[in-house]
Design an enzyme around this catalytic site. Structure first.
Site, PDB file in Angstrom:
ATOM      1  N   GLY A   2      35.556  50.529  51.569  1.00  0.00           N
ATOM      2  CA  GLY A   2      36.011  49.255  50.691  1.00  0.00           C
ATOM      3  C   GLY A   2      37.451  49.655  50.158  1.00  0.00           C
ATOM      4  N   GLY A  51      40.182  52.803  40.192  1.00  0.00           N
ATOM      5  CA  GLY A  51      40.430  51.651  40.820  1.00  0.00           C
ATOM      6  C   GLY A  51      41.462  51.187  41.861  1.00  0.00           C
ATOM      7  CD  GLU A  53      36.342  50.138  32.623  1.00  0.00           C
ATOM      8  OE1 GLU A  53      36.693  51.445  33.045  1.00  0.00           O
ATOM      9  OE2 GLU A  53      35.946  49.270  33.301  1.00  0.00           O
ATOM     10  CE1 TYR A  54      31.657  47.669  31.435  1.00  0.00           C
ATOM     11  CE2 TYR A  54      30.059  46.080  29.839  1.00  0.00           C
ATOM     12  CZ  TYR A  54      30.576  46.621  31.144  1.00  0.00           C
ATOM     13  OH  TYR A  54      30.002  46.522  32.478  1.00  0.00           O
ATOM     14  CG  MET A  56      36.779  52.065  44.505  1.00  0.00           C
ATOM     15  SD  MET A  56      38.048  52.611  43.348  1.00  0.00           S
ATOM     16  CE  MET A  56      37.355  54.171  42.777  1.00  0.00           C
ATOM     17  N   GLY A  57      36.911  53.377  48.599  1.00  0.00           N
ATOM     18  CA  GLY A  57      36.717  54.469  49.910  1.00  0.00           C
ATOM     19  C   GLY A  57      37.887  54.609  50.765  1.00  0.00           C
ATOM     20  CE  LYS A  96      34.241  55.563  36.602  1.00  0.00           C
ATOM     21  NZ  LYS A  96      33.740  54.515  36.854  1.00  0.00           N
ATOM     22  N   GLY A 118      31.725  54.118  53.719  1.00  0.00           N
ATOM     23  CA  GLY A 118      31.827  53.217  52.689  1.00  0.00           C
ATOM     24  C   GLY A 118      33.555  53.040  52.520  1.00  0.00           C
TER      25      GLY A 118
HETATM   26  O1  LIG Z   1      34.073  51.847  37.176  1.00  0.00           O
HETATM   27  C1  LIG Z   1      35.229  50.846  36.996  1.00  0.00           C
HETATM   28  C2  LIG Z   1      36.405  51.164  36.148  1.00  0.00           C
HETATM   29  O2  LIG Z   1      36.503  52.273  35.478  1.00  0.00           O
HETATM   30  C3  LIG Z   1      34.968  49.768  37.638  1.00  0.00           C
HETATM   31  O3  LIG Z   1      36.074  48.939  38.081  1.00  0.00           O
HETATM   32  C4  LIG Z   1      33.897  49.014  37.343  1.00  0.00           C
HETATM   33  O4  LIG Z   1      32.868  48.663  38.509  1.00  0.00           O
HETATM   34  C5  LIG Z   1      34.147  48.026  36.183  1.00  0.00           C
HETATM   35  O5  LIG Z   1      32.851  47.603  35.390  1.00  0.00           O
HETATM   36  P1  LIG Z   1      32.283  46.235  35.237  1.00  0.00           P
HETATM   37  O6  LIG Z   1      32.126  45.573  36.547  1.00  0.00           O
HETATM   38  O7  LIG Z   1      30.970  46.540  34.674  1.00  0.00           O
HETATM   39  O8  LIG Z   1      33.372  45.569  34.378  1.00  0.00           O
END
Ligand SMILES: O=C(CO)[C@H](O)[C@H](O)COP(=O)(O)O
Length: 338
Positions: A9, A122, A195-196, A11-12, A188, A7
């Site tokens: 992408g 990221g 984060e949200y 990140m990878g 995580k 993978g």
């Molecule tokens: O892990 C992450 C950051 O820590 C990613 O960017 C994650 O995929 C973002 O989550 P979402 O799409 O639910 O906003």
């Protein structure tokens, strides 16, 4: 140390670059041959398929999967026939921790170790390093320590937490063995739930700053807003991008998310490039489910998740119901949209 990466992408590929820079040897595979070639040009060894990848790795093999959560099962099915007892598979994506338990169980009879590793950083991780939240058995996690240490940011310039002394612990270097299988992705998952809520708090605050001038004569008046008790209280034209900048320096709400917000506002102060449909990849939902199942109050995380659903129009019918009820009981007509 040698590592296989499946993978390549955003990140990878960057993780492979960081490992190569640290002197590790990487054998890489992706369905896209161009992605493989890009890393071969940087010093990685390319593989043509899973069998070739495994043949190019010396046992005990360590293979990191950096693929979307939905395809991890299929990748395990493709790669595991080419693995042997003592090898380790690492899932570094945003998988559900419950799936880790199944994956570890599935590989255990073959003597193959499974590690779940929540990876945060990221597109900036190549330079800044990745914060790693690791779950799995001690033997495999210990063996991969040089890989985790190279991917992680390291102690860097961050001021030491008061009371810590001696050599920098793994957590101080940006990676942590959180527990057995699933623990890494559980941590995580909660990280992303937080984060949200942090993102939502900044978004609401900056939006309020943008509304601080609603009392001005030159301000477009929203017909829906109740008349202001005193328009003099809302006469400000606050330079929102500059506020983001000043808060980055010494303020209580300084953070990397704020740094990124300041970037975005400087590039495009009205954020015209964004419509405001906010997607979610699952971690927020799993966090809220875990909160419900464990009876843990998480009202902010849950509200932030629901706000994302609303941003995608999922509250529209509820709002139509509100308008309809208002008309039914009071004959109040809905005002047309601008
Ligand atoms: O892990 C992450 C950051 O820590 C990613 O960017 C994650 O995929 C973002 O989550 P979402 O799409 O639910 O906003």
């Amino acid at each position: 140390m040698q590592l296989g990466m499946i993978g390549l992408g955003r990140m990878g590929a960057n993780m492979v670059m960081r490992l190569l820079r640290a002197g590790h040897e990487c054998v890489v595979y992706d369905r896209d041959p161009k992605a493989i070639q890009t890393l071969v040009d940087q010093g990685a060894e390319g593989a043509t398929d899973m069998a070739d990848l495994c043949a190019k790795l010396a046992p005990p093999r360590n293979i990191w999967m950096m693929v979307p959560a939905g395809v991890v099962d299929a990748v395990i099915s493709d790669v595991s026939p080419h693995l042997a007892a003592g090898d380790t598979l690492i899932d570094g994506g945003n998988s559900n921790y419950r799936d880790d338990l199944k994956h570890a169980e599935r590989l255990r009879p073959e003597g193959i170790h499974f590690i779940d590793c929540g990876t945060s950083g990221g597109v900036w991780g190549l330079e800044r390093g990745y914060c790693l939240m690791i779950g799995g058995d001690d033997e495999a996690v210990e063996r991969l320590d040089p890989i985790f240490a190279a991917l992680a940011p390291g102690a860097g310039e961050i001021e030491r937490t008061h009371g810590r002394s001696g050599p920098a612990s793994r957590s101080e270097q940006g990676y942590l063995h959180c527990g057995p299988n699933g623990a890494g992705h559980f941590v995580k998952m909660v990280h992303n739930g937080i984060e949200y809520a942090l993102m939502a708090a900044y978004a609401e605050g900056f939006n309020l700053l943008r509304h601080a001038g609603v009392g001005r004569n030159d301000h477009e008046v929203d017909a829906e807003t109740a008349p202001l008790s005193n328009p003099e209280h809302y006469q400000y034209d606050i330079p929102v991008a500059e506020v983001a900048e000043v808060w980055r320096r010494g303020s209580v709400v300084a953070s990397w998310l704020l740094d990124l917000t300041a970037n975005a506002l400087l590039e495009d102060p009205d954020l015209k490039g964004f419509g405001g449909r906010v997607s979610d990849s699952g971690e927020g939902r799993w966090t809220c489910l875990a909160a419900i199942e464990t009876g843990t109050p998480a009202p902010l995380l849950t509200t932030a998740l629901f706000e994302r659903f609303s941003s995608r129009g999922e509250a529209d019918f509820a709002n139509q119901i509100l308008s309809a009820m208002r008309y039914q009981f009071g004959g109040h007509h809905e005002k047309p949209k601008d």
